[in-house]
Design a protein around this motif. Structure first.
Motif, PDB file in Angstrom:
ATOM      1  N   LEU A 231       0.831  -1.211   0.000  1.00 39.67           N
ATOM      2  CA  LEU A 231       0.000   0.000   0.000  1.00 39.67           C
ATOM      3  C   LEU A 231       0.864   1.259   0.000  1.00 39.67           C
ATOM      4  O   LEU A 231       0.557   2.230  -0.695  1.00 39.67           O
ATOM      5  N   VAL A 232       1.952   1.236   0.750  1.00 41.06           N
ATOM      6  CA  VAL A 232       2.851   2.395   0.773  1.00 41.06           C
ATOM      7  C   VAL A 232       3.534   2.564  -0.581  1.00 41.06           C
ATOM      8  O   VAL A 232       3.717   3.691  -1.065  1.00 41.06           O
ATOM      9  N   PHE A 233       3.897   1.453  -1.236  1.00 38.63           N
ATOM     10  CA  PHE A 233       4.462   1.540  -2.593  1.00 38.63           C
ATOM     11  C   PHE A 233       3.458   2.217  -3.533  1.00 38.63           C
ATOM     12  O   PHE A 233       3.823   3.077  -4.344  1.00 38.63           O
ATOM     13  N   ASN A 337       8.981   7.116   2.756  1.00 40.31           N
ATOM     14  CA  ASN A 337      10.385   6.759   2.952  1.00 40.31           C
ATOM     15  C   ASN A 337      10.657   6.317   4.373  1.00 40.31           C
ATOM     16  O   ASN A 337      11.326   5.306   4.606  1.00 40.31           O
ATOM     17  N   SER A 338      10.137   7.067   5.346  1.00 44.31           N
ATOM     18  CA  SER A 338      10.355   6.718   6.748  1.00 44.31           C
ATOM     19  C   SER A 338       9.693   5.391   7.084  1.00 44.31           C
ATOM     20  O   SER A 338      10.276   4.550   7.783  1.00 44.31           O
ATOM     21  N   PHE A 339       8.479   5.191   6.590  1.00 46.43           N
ATOM     22  CA  PHE A 339       7.745   3.950   6.834  1.00 46.43           C
ATOM     23  C   PHE A 339       8.537   2.754   6.327  1.00 46.43           C
ATOM     24  O   PHE A 339       8.750   1.772   7.043  1.00 46.43           O
ATOM     25  N   VAL A 340       8.993   2.832   5.088  1.00 42.94           N
ATOM     26  CA  VAL A 340       9.709   1.710   4.474  1.00 42.94           C
ATOM     27  C   VAL A 340      11.038   1.454   5.185  1.00 42.94           C
ATOM     28  O   VAL A 340      11.394   0.309   5.483  1.00 42.94           O
ATOM     29  N   ALA A 341      11.783   2.530   5.473  1.00 43.69           N
ATOM     30  CA  ALA A 341      13.100   2.369   6.088  1.00 43.69           C
ATOM     31  C   ALA A 341      13.005   1.768   7.475  1.00 43.69           C
ATOM     32  O   ALA A 341      13.835   0.935   7.859  1.00 43.69           O
TER      33      ALA A 341
END
Length: 411
Positions: A231-233, A337-341
């Motif tokens: 979903l974030v992608f 970016n923060s979520f994924v990292a």
């Protein structure tokens, strides 16, 4: 006590150098990516092609960049983060020499295609590099500062290209890009700490090529199977699909009646990115205070408001609308970016590269998609096409919020 204090200061100094180095590397990358966007009329004139054909120099670079991100994710997990960044940056600087002497449009497209591959290393690796090398309290600040540097590089690159196309020849322009890139790369090389914590992933313990390949694919699948990551992608890709292409079509609108702005004057609309730069810088504090879901919803409302405001069709309304839209987009991008990292506890570079692959593919697909609406109704049509993308964005945010993620700090 003094030894401990000195070690702490030394460690903080290394962390600070890493942040500065990767932010400067990001600026170099985005200057090289987007300078040609401000030079399309000069490219068309110099290489005797149409304006539509000249856009290939940007689209092929973005396309190869998107898929090269996946390669660098695998490579950096194998050999570390430092070497791929330094080697790709120096090769990028050298590739600009070829642009000075290229005489055909086909050769130009091939060189830009190669540059797309070289440009991918820094964005593919940076967030994973931060996560591994920085203390947790530095991580969100570093991510926000890095996104701010992306914005500044994009602004400067486009304005730099527009200014050169107005006053310099193609050879002179590419010579100047080479000098700027060379100086930037030299400074990045100097700033980057020479020691790094090597990635600790399962595939480093395998020796058989098939086993390594299997573990590489497994690393990508881990993140693709995660519904929140998917979903974030989607959120990042759809947001960029709309925003970056809005900026392209608004230039056409501003160069036509009743505004009749010059080519360089129309590129000044990219200064609206500065609101996104400011928002990116503040986003780290906001993520900690409010959580990503609240910020995703707020950013969505900003993008809807900014897009609708441009329908008033006065210069002040367009500028204000793009300032608001840029704030919403960069807030979204920073949260993604923060979520994924933070969520990626293993195969971090692969997680970042998957997000950015979606991000840049969104940019590549958004141009043809919004072109259909532009051809039917020009700018009002682009607004309609943008609102349809925002509807998709709303659905993705709604599904993400169903999990009650108050998040990236709690992941």
């Amino acid at each position: 006590m003094n030894i401990t204090a000195n070690q702490s200061e030394s460690e903080q100094g290394k962390q600070g150098r890493l942040i500065w180095a990767l932010c400067l590397a990001s600026i170099v990358i985005y200057i090289n990516l987007y300078t040609v966007q401000g030079m399309l009329p000069l490219i068309a004139e110099h290489f005797n092609v149409t304006g539509a054909q000249s856009t290939l120099v940007l689209s092929v670079t973005s396309f190869t960049l998107a898929f090269s991100l996946l390669f660098y994710a695998v490579l950096s997990d194998r050999v570390g983060r430092l070497k791929p960044i330094i080697i790709s940056l120096w090769l990028l600087a050298c590739s600009n020499i070829l642009l000075i002497f290229t005489t055909s449009f086909d050769a130009l497209v091939i060189i830009r295609l190669i540059q797309g591959f070289l440009l991918a290393a820094v964005p593919a690796i940076a967030m994973a590099y931060f996560k591994e090398q920085l203390a947790p309290d530095f991580m969100l600040k570093a991510a926000a500062t890095y996104i701010m540097a992306n914005s500044l590089g994009g602004i400067f690159g486009r304005l730099f290209g527009g200014l050169m196309s107005q006053h310099l020849s193609w050879q002179q322009s590419m010579g100047l890009v080479f000098v700027v890139t060379l100086l930037g790369v030299a400074l990045v090389t100097y700033l980057l700490p020479r020691k790094e914590i090597k990635p600790d992933i399962n595939q480093n313990n395998t020796t058989q090529p098939k086993s390594k390949l299997f573990n590489d694919l497994k690393g990508f699948l881990i993140h693709l199977k995660d519904s929140k990551m998917r979903l974030v992608f989607i959120i990042g890709g759809v947001a960029f699909m709309m925003m970056v292409n809005q900026f392209s079509f608004i230039q056409l609108h501003l160069m036509s009646s009743p505004y009749d702005l010059s080519r360089f004057s129309a590129t000044l609309i990219f200064l609206c990115y500065l609101s996104g730069t400011f928002t990116s810088y503040l986003s780290a504090k906001w993520v900690v205070k409010y959580g990503s879901i609240v910020l995703f919803k707020a950013a969505f409302l900003f993008m809807v408001l900014g897009t609708l405001l441009t329908l008033h069709d006065t210069l002040w309304a367009i500028v204000l609308g793009f300032l608001i839209t840029a704030s919403g987009f960069f807030l979204t991008h920073s949260c993604c970016n923060s979520f994924v990292a933070i969520k990626a506890t293993a195969h971090r570079a692969k997680a970042t590269s998957l997000y950015l692959c979606s991000y840049y593919l969104g940019a590549a697909l958004g141009g043809p998609y919004l072109m259909i609406f532009w051809q039917q109704a020009e700018w009002p049509g682009v607004v309609v096409g943008s609102l349809s993308l925002l509807l998709l964005l709303f659905i993705a945010i709604w599904f993400l919020s169903r999990g009650k993620l108050e998040e990236t700090t709690n992941i």
